[in-house]
Design an enzyme around this catalytic site. Structure first.
Site, PDB file in Angstrom:
ATOM      1  N   ASP A  49       0.839  -1.209   0.000  1.00 34.28           N
ATOM      2  CA  ASP A  49       0.000   0.000   0.000  1.00 34.28           C
ATOM      3  C   ASP A  49       0.868   1.251   0.000  1.00 34.28           C
ATOM      4  O   ASP A  49       1.552   1.543   0.984  1.00 34.28           O
ATOM      5  CB  ASP A  49      -0.888   0.011   1.253  1.00 34.28           C
ATOM      6  N   TYR A  54       3.137   9.749  -0.445  1.00 30.27           N
ATOM      7  CA  TYR A  54       4.261   9.180   0.314  1.00 30.27           C
ATOM      8  C   TYR A  54       5.606   9.429  -0.367  1.00 30.27           C
ATOM      9  O   TYR A  54       6.659   9.207   0.224  1.00 30.27           O
ATOM     10  CB  TYR A  54       4.087   7.665   0.535  1.00 30.27           C
ATOM     11  N   LYS A  79      -2.801   5.964  -4.321  1.00 28.61           N
ATOM     12  CA  LYS A  79      -3.922   6.872  -4.012  1.00 28.61           C
ATOM     13  C   LYS A  79      -3.703   8.230  -4.648  1.00 28.61           C
ATOM     14  O   LYS A  79      -2.557   8.689  -4.752  1.00 28.61           O
ATOM     15  CB  LYS A  79      -4.036   7.066  -2.486  1.00 28.61           C
ATOM     16  N   HIS A 112      -7.634   9.514  -1.709  1.00 28.49           N
ATOM     17  CA  HIS A 112      -6.943   9.516  -0.414  1.00 28.49           C
ATOM     18  C   HIS A 112      -7.802  10.136   0.705  1.00 28.49           C
ATOM     19  O   HIS A 112      -7.890   9.605   1.807  1.00 28.49           O
ATOM     20  CB  HIS A 112      -5.613  10.264  -0.555  1.00 28.49           C
TER      21      HIS A 112
HETATM   22  P1  NDP Z   1       1.102   1.459  11.837  1.00 33.93           P
HETATM   23  O1  NDP Z   1      -0.043   1.483  12.775  1.00 33.93           O
HETATM   24  O2  NDP Z   1       1.231   0.378  10.847  1.00 33.93           O
HETATM   25  O3  NDP Z   1       2.412   1.521  12.756  1.00 33.93           O
HETATM   26  C1  NDP Z   1       3.697   1.616  12.221  1.00 33.93           C
HETATM   27  C2  NDP Z   1       4.676   1.827  13.367  1.00 33.93           C
HETATM   28  O4  NDP Z   1       4.678   0.679  14.222  1.00 33.93           O
HETATM   29  C3  NDP Z   1       6.097   2.016  12.899  1.00 33.93           C
HETATM   30  O5  NDP Z   1       6.696   2.931  13.776  1.00 33.93           O
HETATM   31  C4  NDP Z   1       6.715   0.634  13.050  1.00 33.93           C
HETATM   32  O6  NDP Z   1       8.101   0.718  13.315  1.00 33.93           O
HETATM   33  C5  NDP Z   1       5.979   0.103  14.267  1.00 33.93           C
HETATM   34  N1  NDP Z   1       5.816  -1.341  14.247  1.00 33.93           N
HETATM   35  C6  NDP Z   1       5.394  -2.101  13.209  1.00 33.93           C
HETATM   36  N2  NDP Z   1       5.332  -3.397  13.574  1.00 33.93           N
HETATM   37  C7  NDP Z   1       5.732  -3.464  14.865  1.00 33.93           C
HETATM   38  C8  NDP Z   1       5.894  -4.521  15.777  1.00 33.93           C
HETATM   39  N3  NDP Z   1       5.619  -5.768  15.455  1.00 33.93           N
HETATM   40  N4  NDP Z   1       6.348  -4.219  17.038  1.00 33.93           N
HETATM   41  C9  NDP Z   1       6.641  -2.971  17.388  1.00 33.93           C
HETATM   42  N5  NDP Z   1       6.499  -1.911  16.555  1.00 33.93           N
HETATM   43  C10 NDP Z   1       6.049  -2.150  15.294  1.00 33.93           C
HETATM   44  O7  NDP Z   1       1.158   2.912  11.153  1.00 33.93           O
HETATM   45  P2  NDP Z   1       0.994   3.566   9.728  1.00 33.93           P
HETATM   46  O8  NDP Z   1       0.463   4.925   9.989  1.00 33.93           O
HETATM   47  O9  NDP Z   1       2.213   3.463   8.930  1.00 33.93           O
HETATM   48  O10 NDP Z   1      -0.192   2.746   9.007  1.00 33.93           O
HETATM   49  C11 NDP Z   1       0.009   1.607   8.169  1.00 33.93           C
HETATM   50  C12 NDP Z   1      -0.193   1.960   6.707  1.00 33.93           C
HETATM   51  O11 NDP Z   1      -1.508   2.463   6.465  1.00 33.93           O
HETATM   52  C13 NDP Z   1       0.707   3.110   6.206  1.00 33.93           C
HETATM   53  O12 NDP Z   1       2.041   2.746   6.066  1.00 33.93           O
HETATM   54  C14 NDP Z   1      -0.004   3.479   4.920  1.00 33.93           C
HETATM   55  O13 NDP Z   1       0.286   2.538   3.912  1.00 33.93           O
HETATM   56  C15 NDP Z   1      -1.468   3.389   5.368  1.00 33.93           C
HETATM   57  N6  NDP Z   1      -1.972   4.711   5.808  1.00 33.93           N
HETATM   58  C16 NDP Z   1      -2.992   5.280   5.075  1.00 33.93           C
HETATM   59  C17 NDP Z   1      -3.522   6.502   5.433  1.00 33.93           C
HETATM   60  C18 NDP Z   1      -4.630   7.069   4.633  1.00 33.93           C
HETATM   61  O14 NDP Z   1      -4.983   8.240   4.846  1.00 33.93           O
HETATM   62  N7  NDP Z   1      -5.219   6.328   3.719  1.00 33.93           N
HETATM   63  C19 NDP Z   1      -3.015   7.257   6.585  1.00 33.93           C
HETATM   64  C20 NDP Z   1      -1.969   6.583   7.320  1.00 33.93           C
HETATM   65  C21 NDP Z   1      -1.498   5.342   6.938  1.00 33.93           C
HETATM   66  P3  NDP Z   1       9.283   0.339  12.258  1.00 33.93           P
HETATM   67  O15 NDP Z   1       8.839   0.731  10.891  1.00 33.93           O
HETATM   68  O16 NDP Z   1      10.412   1.170  12.753  1.00 33.93           O
HETATM   69  O17 NDP Z   1       9.531  -1.132  12.384  1.00 33.93           O
END
Ligand code: NDP
Length: 276
Positions: A49, A54, A79, A112
């Protein structure tokens, strides 16, 4: 039910989409995103995604084109960003995304955010892209019930997906019910609340019972709630950990306990006020 990382759900237009994928928001273009996407695909993920916003579509595309998995086995979402909404602008934004991704088609293209006064015109362009065969499915993101009702009142093609913020502190019950009735699949963004939900005692307790991590419990809860989930990580061992959720299941009581953690608490903007 999704029982395996590559299992799919069937969208309302018949297209199959993996129930689990990798999100790449805030992952830097270049090595960072190439490594994350490469690792995810190597470890069995088939859905990625991204979004024009981004600014990492080039890296995502490079990783996809180099991963060795046939294109038709992957499911790629992008998006259209708010500044590009409107009919002609959306058509152009789509072409720009496709070019950056270096792909011939997208699997899913989403609006988006519901930009006031523009999202219906944007949708017309999405319908054209769909009818022209440039994208296999079209959907929306950050739509409340009233946005969906407005769109559904005169669209030709129904959105397949509504991707919204969704985690145990924001369970979106009313929206989820509406989407279920309309056969629009709910997809969770920030399923891990950006890493800010791992110390909630109910989740820790359940995680200890199954010798799983809080992240795994939450992602399992998504799947059992029939919500497509796309956790983001750039850390290989977490990419593996997050997808290792198919060897346990939560009881109905545990599902309910997590459902009850809802506080209607957002980490991101409210779709009614994001552009104020
Ligand atoms: P998430 O809720 O997926 O959290 C990501 C964070 O959690 C990062 O800091 C990551 O760290 C950490 N993390 C991931 N797995 C673990 C684990 N097993 N243990 C501990 N920490 C963990 O956040 P996002 O906001 O990135 O949401 C996911 C996706 O949703 C986005 O990447 C995007 O593709 C989408 N999105 C869409 C939006 C929209 O408006 N349509 C808005 C926001 C997000 P690290 O990377 O350092 O491992």
């Amino acid at each position: 039910m999704i029982d395996h990382l590559q299992d799919t759900i069937t969208l309302n237009n018949g297209v199959k989409m993996p129930g689990f994928g990798l999100g790449v928001y805030k992952v830097e273009n270049g090595d960072a995103v190439e490594n994350a996407v490469g690792a995810a695909i190597r470890h069995g993920y088939r859905s990625i995604d991204t979004a024009a916003f981004y600014d990492n579509e080039t890296g995502v595309g490079k990783a996809i084109n180099e991963c060795g998995v046939p294109r038709e086995d992957l499911f790629i979402t992008s998006k259209v960003w708010n500044d590009d909404q409107g009919y002609e602008q959306t058509l152009q934004a789509f072409e720009a995304s496709l070019k950056k991704l270096d792909l011939e088609y997208l699997d899913l293209y989403l609006i988006h955010w519901p930009v006031k006064g523009l999202y219906k015109e944007t949708w017309k362009a999405m319908e054209k892209l769909y009818k022209d065969g440039k994208v296999r499915a079209i959907g929306v993101s950050n739509f409340h019930v009233h946005h969906l009702q407005d769109l559904l009142s005169d669209c030709e093609v129904k959105p397949v997906i509504n991707q919204v913020e969704y985690h145990p502190h924001l369970t979106q019950m009313e929206l989820h019910e509406f989407c279920r009735k309309e056969n629009i699949q709910l997809e969770a963004w920030s399923p891990l609340k950006k890493g800010r939900i791992f110390d909630v005692p109910t989740i820790v307790e359940i995680a200890e019972k199954y010798a799983k991590s809080p992240a795994q419990v939450i992602l399992r809860w998504d799947l059992q709630n029939h919500v497509v989930t796309i956790p983001k990580s750039v850390t290989e061992h977490r990419i593996i950990e997050n997808a290792d959720v198919f060897d346990f299941s939560l009881t109905e009581e545990e599902m309910e306990k997590i459902n009850r953690l809802n506080k209607n608490e957002r980490t991101g903007s409210n779709p009614d006020s994001f552009d104020e």
